[in-house]
Design a protein around this motif. Structure first.
Motif, mmCIF file in Angstrom:
data_model
loop_
_atom_site.group_PDB
_atom_site.id
_atom_site.type_symbol
_atom_site.label_atom_id
_atom_site.label_comp_id
_atom_site.label_asym_id
_atom_site.label_seq_id
_atom_site.Cartn_x
_atom_site.Cartn_y
_atom_site.Cartn_z
ATOM 1 N N SER A 134 -19.719 71.428 -38.252
ATOM 2 C CA SER A 134 -20.529 71.011 -36.978
ATOM 3 C C SER A 134 -21.551 72.200 -36.486
ATOM 4 O O SER A 134 -21.242 73.332 -36.611
ATOM 5 C CB SER A 134 -19.710 70.559 -36.090
ATOM 6 O OG SER A 134 -20.450 70.148 -34.837
ATOM 7 N N ALA A 135 -22.570 71.569 -36.436
ATOM 8 C CA ALA A 135 -23.629 72.431 -35.806
ATOM 9 C C ALA A 135 -23.430 72.857 -34.231
ATOM 10 O O ALA A 135 -24.081 73.836 -33.793
ATOM 11 C CB ALA A 135 -25.147 71.872 -35.911
ATOM 12 N N ASP A 136 -22.393 72.072 -33.619
ATOM 13 C CA ASP A 136 -22.201 72.329 -32.315
ATOM 14 C C ASP A 136 -21.247 73.506 -32.201
ATOM 15 O O ASP A 136 -20.981 74.020 -31.138
ATOM 16 C CB ASP A 136 -21.392 71.146 -31.510
ATOM 17 C CG ASP A 136 -22.219 70.138 -31.705
ATOM 18 O OD1 ASP A 136 -23.427 70.126 -31.715
ATOM 19 O OD2 ASP A 136 -21.723 69.155 -31.773
ATOM 20 N N TYR A 137 -20.740 74.156 -33.360
ATOM 21 C CA TYR A 137 -19.669 75.345 -33.259
ATOM 22 C C TYR A 137 -20.024 76.321 -34.125
ATOM 23 O O TYR A 137 -20.715 76.189 -35.187
ATOM 24 C CB TYR A 137 -18.317 74.988 -33.482
ATOM 25 C CG TYR A 137 -17.774 73.835 -32.709
ATOM 26 C CD1 TYR A 137 -17.374 74.006 -31.340
ATOM 27 C CD2 TYR A 137 -18.194 72.477 -33.099
ATOM 28 C CE1 TYR A 137 -16.755 72.924 -30.774
ATOM 29 C CE2 TYR A 137 -17.468 71.346 -32.431
ATOM 30 C CZ TYR A 137 -16.749 71.629 -31.176
ATOM 31 O OH TYR A 137 -16.263 70.537 -30.429
ATOM 32 N N ASP A 138 -20.027 77.644 -33.509
ATOM 33 C CA ASP A 138 -20.694 78.992 -34.343
ATOM 34 C C ASP A 138 -19.315 79.570 -34.694
ATOM 35 O O ASP A 138 -18.510 79.663 -34.021
ATOM 36 C CB ASP A 138 -21.546 79.627 -33.448
ATOM 37 C CG ASP A 138 -22.839 78.972 -33.096
ATOM 38 O OD1 ASP A 138 -23.263 78.261 -33.892
ATOM 39 O OD2 ASP A 138 -23.193 78.891 -31.957
ATOM 40 N N GLU A 139 -19.474 80.037 -35.807
ATOM 41 C CA GLU A 139 -18.553 81.155 -36.232
ATOM 42 C C GLU A 139 -18.957 82.570 -35.995
ATOM 43 O O GLU A 139 -20.038 82.787 -36.431
ATOM 44 C CB GLU A 139 -18.101 81.122 -37.936
ATOM 45 C CG GLU A 139 -17.086 81.911 -38.412
ATOM 46 C CD GLU A 139 -16.764 81.799 -39.729
ATOM 47 O OE1 GLU A 139 -15.756 82.342 -40.424
ATOM 48 O OE2 GLU A 139 -17.567 81.100 -40.625
ATOM 49 N N GLY A 140 -17.917 83.317 -35.524
ATOM 50 C CA GLY A 140 -18.378 84.610 -35.279
ATOM 51 C C GLY A 140 -17.671 85.620 -36.169
ATOM 52 O O GLY A 140 -16.918 85.601 -37.172
ATOM 53 N N SER A 141 -17.567 86.929 -35.655
ATOM 54 C CA SER A 141 -16.867 88.179 -36.144
ATOM 55 C C SER A 141 -16.607 88.992 -35.017
ATOM 56 O O SER A 141 -17.012 88.941 -34.032
ATOM 57 C CB SER A 141 -17.760 88.932 -37.272
ATOM 58 O OG SER A 141 -19.027 89.171 -36.575
ATOM 59 N N TRP A 142 -15.579 89.794 -35.572
ATOM 60 C CA TRP A 142 -15.409 90.908 -34.829
ATOM 61 C C TRP A 142 -16.252 92.030 -34.434
ATOM 62 O O TRP A 142 -16.872 92.596 -35.299
ATOM 63 C CB TRP A 142 -13.785 91.553 -35.195
ATOM 64 C CG TRP A 142 -13.263 92.429 -34.260
ATOM 65 C CD1 TRP A 142 -13.344 93.857 -34.361
ATOM 66 C CD2 TRP A 142 -12.460 92.434 -33.156
ATOM 67 N NE1 TRP A 142 -12.835 94.497 -33.373
ATOM 68 C CE2 TRP A 142 -11.980 93.518 -32.591
ATOM 69 C CE3 TRP A 142 -11.627 91.293 -32.510
ATOM 70 C CZ2 TRP A 142 -11.176 93.651 -31.385
ATOM 71 C CZ3 TRP A 142 -11.291 91.507 -31.387
ATOM 72 C CH2 TRP A 142 -10.850 92.712 -30.806
ATOM 73 N N PRO A 143 -16.261 92.420 -33.232
ATOM 74 C CA PRO A 143 -15.703 91.917 -31.870
ATOM 75 C C PRO A 143 -16.450 90.709 -31.566
ATOM 76 O O PRO A 143 -17.718 90.426 -31.788
ATOM 77 C CB PRO A 143 -15.826 93.067 -30.811
ATOM 78 C CG PRO A 143 -17.016 93.742 -31.267
ATOM 79 C CD PRO A 143 -17.034 93.777 -32.954
ATOM 80 N N PRO A 144 -15.627 89.808 -30.698
ATOM 81 C CA PRO A 144 -16.266 88.494 -30.666
ATOM 82 C C PRO A 144 -17.556 88.290 -29.503
ATOM 83 O O PRO A 144 -17.718 89.520 -28.609
ATOM 84 C CB PRO A 144 -15.311 87.751 -29.739
ATOM 85 C CG PRO A 144 -14.445 88.694 -29.185
ATOM 86 C CD PRO A 144 -14.674 89.902 -30.328
ATOM 87 N N SER A 145 -18.564 87.708 -29.506
ATOM 88 C CA SER A 145 -19.618 87.704 -28.609
ATOM 89 C C SER A 145 -20.000 86.487 -28.202
ATOM 90 O O SER A 145 -21.149 85.933 -28.199
ATOM 91 C CB SER A 145 -20.688 88.270 -29.517
ATOM 92 O OG SER A 145 -21.196 87.717 -30.215
ATOM 93 N N GLY A 146 -18.986 85.480 -27.807
ATOM 94 C CA GLY A 146 -19.109 84.113 -27.363
ATOM 95 C C GLY A 146 -19.111 82.938 -28.527
ATOM 96 O O GLY A 146 -19.256 81.841 -28.063
ATOM 97 N N GLU A 147 -18.903 83.355 -29.913
ATOM 98 C CA GLU A 147 -18.762 82.197 -30.681
ATOM 99 C C GLU A 147 -17.442 81.614 -30.465
ATOM 100 O O GLU A 147 -16.537 81.960 -29.745
ATOM 101 C CB GLU A 147 -18.985 82.934 -32.157
ATOM 102 C CG GLU A 147 -20.312 83.515 -32.452
ATOM 103 C CD GLU A 147 -20.387 85.005 -31.924
ATOM 104 O OE1 GLU A 147 -21.424 85.488 -32.200
ATOM 105 O OE2 GLU A 147 -19.326 85.349 -31.482
ATOM 106 N N ASP A 148 -17.428 80.455 -30.877
ATOM 107 C CA ASP A 148 -16.113 79.364 -30.950
ATOM 108 C C ASP A 148 -15.281 79.935 -31.950
ATOM 109 O O ASP A 148 -13.765 79.439 -31.384
ATOM 110 C CB ASP A 148 -16.914 77.948 -31.440
ATOM 111 C CG ASP A 148 -17.947 77.595 -30.476
ATOM 112 O OD1 ASP A 148 -17.764 77.328 -29.180
ATOM 113 O OD2 ASP A 148 -19.110 77.411 -31.168
ATOM 114 N N TYR A 149 -15.168 80.414 -32.853
ATOM 115 C CA TYR A 149 -14.118 80.837 -33.728
ATOM 116 C C TYR A 149 -14.470 82.028 -34.534
ATOM 117 O O TYR A 149 -15.670 82.228 -34.904
ATOM 118 C CB TYR A 149 -13.537 79.659 -34.380
ATOM 119 C CG TYR A 149 -14.338 79.109 -35.673
ATOM 120 C CD1 TYR A 149 -14.142 79.745 -37.054
ATOM 121 C CD2 TYR A 149 -15.441 78.261 -35.364
ATOM 122 C CE1 TYR A 149 -14.956 79.183 -37.704
ATOM 123 C CE2 TYR A 149 -16.019 77.805 -36.229
ATOM 124 C CZ TYR A 149 -15.983 78.523 -37.817
ATOM 125 O OH TYR A 149 -16.702 77.900 -38.565
#
Length: 249
Positions: A134-149
């Protein structure tokens, strides 16, 4: 199709020769192959890890009867969302809820997570939404900066999936979730594996396979006198393997 293993027949031969055995496995090659594949499976399940060789690795040139893994493995798992442990993680450690949301930490079943290809999260109506697609959710990386997972793998390879549970809060009520139960609320498809098969892993599998081999095969010393202390030889191989694997515990 060849059997899968983390070491070659040559690794097994070298292990046998270290114990002053001839290292001739040709006469009982299937026993040798079965020993390597069985100990490879044991190692993966015991340490919850998978190793694979990159293109051009020396072990691939040496392998004949053994199929050396060359890619990560894939799993699909159902997981609970542990809301009781939801917290925001940043470089200073866990903190109370902030504008970044609250992250629930899900412990994955294998080490060395590489990627998430599907992340189905149960919605309030009981259906599942794939956050990864989904374009509504963003994957992040460590350390987090507000992404969804995001995934995090520590120095020991232990893998965690962090999910922002703020996405599951009711819009019209503060701090109340849309789900009545968080049991089996996440279904994910993911890959895991460590690129490169360390020499310690190759030798450990070879020693454990040698332990099986001396018990199953007709091991003889050069003067054709059968070895009688098979049990002590097997214990010796197992002890060497345990010493090599201590670093991965």
């Amino acid at each position: 199709m060849p059997d899968t293993g983390y070491c070659t027949l040559e690794d097994l031969r070298r292990a046998l020769r270290e114990a002053d055995l001839p290292g001739d496995v040709e006469g009982d090659q299937q026993i040798a192959v079965d020993s390597i594949t069985a100990q490879t499976e044991w190692l993966e399940k015991t340490l919850k890890r998978h190793w694979y060789a990159p293109t051009g690795a020396d072990i691939l040139d040496e392998a004949t009867a053994i199929d050396i893994p060359t890619s990560p493995k894939e799993r699909d798992d159902e997981e609970d969302i542990p809301t009781a442990s939801a917290f925001v993680v940043d470089e200073d450690g866990p903190t109370p809820k902030t504008s970044q949301g609250t992250y629930a930490k899900i412990k994955l079943a294998r080490r060395d997570a590489e990627s998430v290809s599907a992340l189905h999260v149960r919605q309030g109506d009981g259906t599942f939404e794939d956050w990864a697609a989904s374009a509504d959710y963003d994957e992040g990386s460590w350390p987090p900066s507000g992404e969804d997972y995001y995934l995090r793998v520590n120095n020991g390879g232990w893998s965690r999936l962090y999910v922002d549970t703020e996405n599951l809060l009711k819009e019209d009520e503060d701090d109340e979730y849309v789900l009545e139960s968080f049991a089996n609320a996440v279904y994910l498809v993911w890959e895991y594996g460590h690129k490169g098969i360390p020499q310690t892993v190759r030798r450990a599998v070879a020693f454990r396979a040698a332990s099986d081999f001396v018990e199953e095969a007709a091991i003889q010393i050069p003067n054709n006198v059968e070895v009688y202390n098979v049990e002590s030889l097997a214990e010796q191989f197992e002890r060497k393997a345990e010493e090599l694997l201590e670093v991965y515990q």
